[in-house]
Scaffold this active site. Structure first.
Site: not given
Ligand code: FE2
Length: 439
Positions: A79, A81, A174, A232, A235, A331, A337
């Site tokens: 996973h 991005h 998203q 997702h 979360e 991630d 993030w």
């Molecule tokens: Fe993610």
């Protein structure tokens, strides 16, 4: 009995006469059905493993002495991005450290995305990961903007790297599937363009009902277009966020099983034990995959807590104990993030060992499997993954004898092989002491 003896003779003849392209000599295997933790020779022909035995006597065009080395299947990044990777500080840092400020910053940054921008950052990240032994990657691509630039660029990257790395692309809305009417059209277009999997974010939809409807729509699309699912899910620290049960129910009803993955599920760490126990049973029935992202989860979650402060991870240990397939992802790497990260999966496993309190020997072995074999299960690539005869000869060699030492020392692989060819070689680093005691 006669048949068995003939087979043994045939096998011995085969091992003696066959000429291999390459033999890896005396590497230690980890968990293996036949030669667990033994030193073996591995013969490679036409890019595939063609023999594994304690000693191969056949000729080979090349040999690699791997005495005292541990041979591992490649790392799997379950996973990431790639579209947002390496954008730290653009246009600003995430000072609150929350998931939702990260989404706000990304909303600004993605106004300036270009095909070349995404492509260059994705390739740089994948090269960095491959150097560290990652040869299978599942990336999410944001499909919330009208041009679908991120998705198109990552699909092009998938093609560009296919000779040295397997990349899967998830169409990830998203900003939510139901927040704007056009988001569903964008998802349909992303599927037509060739996304491998369909994503979602039910806990970020405007209402609980929208979240449930988004999960139902994703399953409908996945069945219709024969795609994998990776959502997702939950979360958030909100113990009332309960979309994992919706995913489990849909998986049981559709029978999609291991084609379905729930990513993050951090709210699972906040559920009461009675509910969590019931949910574990549902997940066993469903046989879906769970992905935890320990580096991100422990830094993004718990931000609203005072003390005691939650760790913000899903129940990795309990899921593993219940036989549910769990794998790990990085991630984010240097994005809105997460400001750190090099793409090293050993960092991810190391954080899981600490934050999930998985310090027993079998638990640490399990964490290693969550970045290797169990990741391969999540990505649905087991037909071309593993140290087995007739599988592609893609593997890592470490200058220590077992996975425990690889984890403890967070070693780089000395050799990374893809389909029988050396892809990356990294000589070990040595420290030189210049200190000498005064007379
Ligand atoms: Fe993610």
């Amino acid at each position: 009995m006669l048949v068995a003896i003939r087979n043994v003779v045939e096998l011995a003849t085969h091992l003696t006469m066959t000429q291999f392209d390459l033999i890896i000599r005396q590497a230690y295997l980890g968990e293996h059905p036949q030669y667990a933790h033994q030193a073996v020779d591995l013969g490679i022909t036409n890019g595939k493993f063609s023999a594994i035995a304690p000693c191969l006597t056949a000729d080979a065009q090349a040999e690699l002495n791997a005495t005292d080395c541990f041979i591992s299947p490649p790392f799997v990044e379950s996973h990431i991005h790639l579209d947002s990777a390496l954008t730290i500080g653009q246009p600003r840092w995430n000072e609150s450290g929350t998931l939702f400020e990260g989404i706000e910053i990304w909303r600004d940054r993605k106004q300036n995305l270009s095909f070349e921008d995404v492509q260059a950052r994705a390739i740089a990240t994948l090269k960095c990961q491959a150097e560290q032994g990652v040869l299978f990657v599942r990336t999410h691509a944001d499909v919330s903007e009208a041009s679908l630039i991120a998705l198109k660029a990552l699909l092009a990257v998938r093609e560009q790297v296919k000779d040295w790395l397997t990349l899967q692309v998830v169409a990830f809305p998203q900003d939510g599937l139901w927040r704007r009417l056009e988001n569903l059209d964008l998802m349909q277009e992303a599927i037509q363009l060739g996304a491998d999997a369909i994503g979602g974010i039910p806990h970020y939809e405007l209402t609980r009902e929208d979240g449930v409807a988004s999960v139902e729509k994703i399953f409908e699309l996945a069945q219709k277009h024969e795609r994998l699912i990776d959502i997702h899910c939950d979360e958030i620290d909100d113990e009332q966020s309960r979309f994992l049960e919706v995913m489990a129910a849909q998986t049981i009803r559709t029978g999609l099983g291991s084609r379905v993955t729930a990513s993050h599920t951090t709210a699972f760490g906040s559920y009461n034990n009675a509910y969590a126990q019931k949910l574990l049973g549902f997940l066993q029935n469903a046989q879906l995959n769970i992905i935890a992202n320990p580096l991100i989860n422990i830094t993004l979650q718990g931000r609203g807590d005072s003390y005691p402060k939650r760790r913000g991870l899903t129940r990795v240990k309990e899921l593993w104990q219940h036989g549910i397939n769990v794998s790990f992802g990085h991630d984010c790497i240097q994005d809105p993030w997460y400001s750190l990260g090099t793409g090293n999966m050993l960092d991810v496993a190391m954080m899981a060992i600490h934050a999930c309190q998985m310090t027993g020997r079998s638990e640490m072995t399990a964490c290693y499997e969550m970045i290797t074999t169990q990741g391969a299960q999540t990505l649905h690539v087991c037909d071309r993954y593993g140290l087995e005869i007739d599988k592609p000869a893609s593997f890592l060699l470490f200058a220590v004898p077992n996975a425990y030492e690889v984890l403890r020392q967070r070693l780089l692989p000395q050799w990374v092989y893809h389909n029988g060819q050396c892809l990356v070689e990294t000589p070990p680093t040595l420290s030189h002491w210049h200190y000498s005691p005064s007379p």
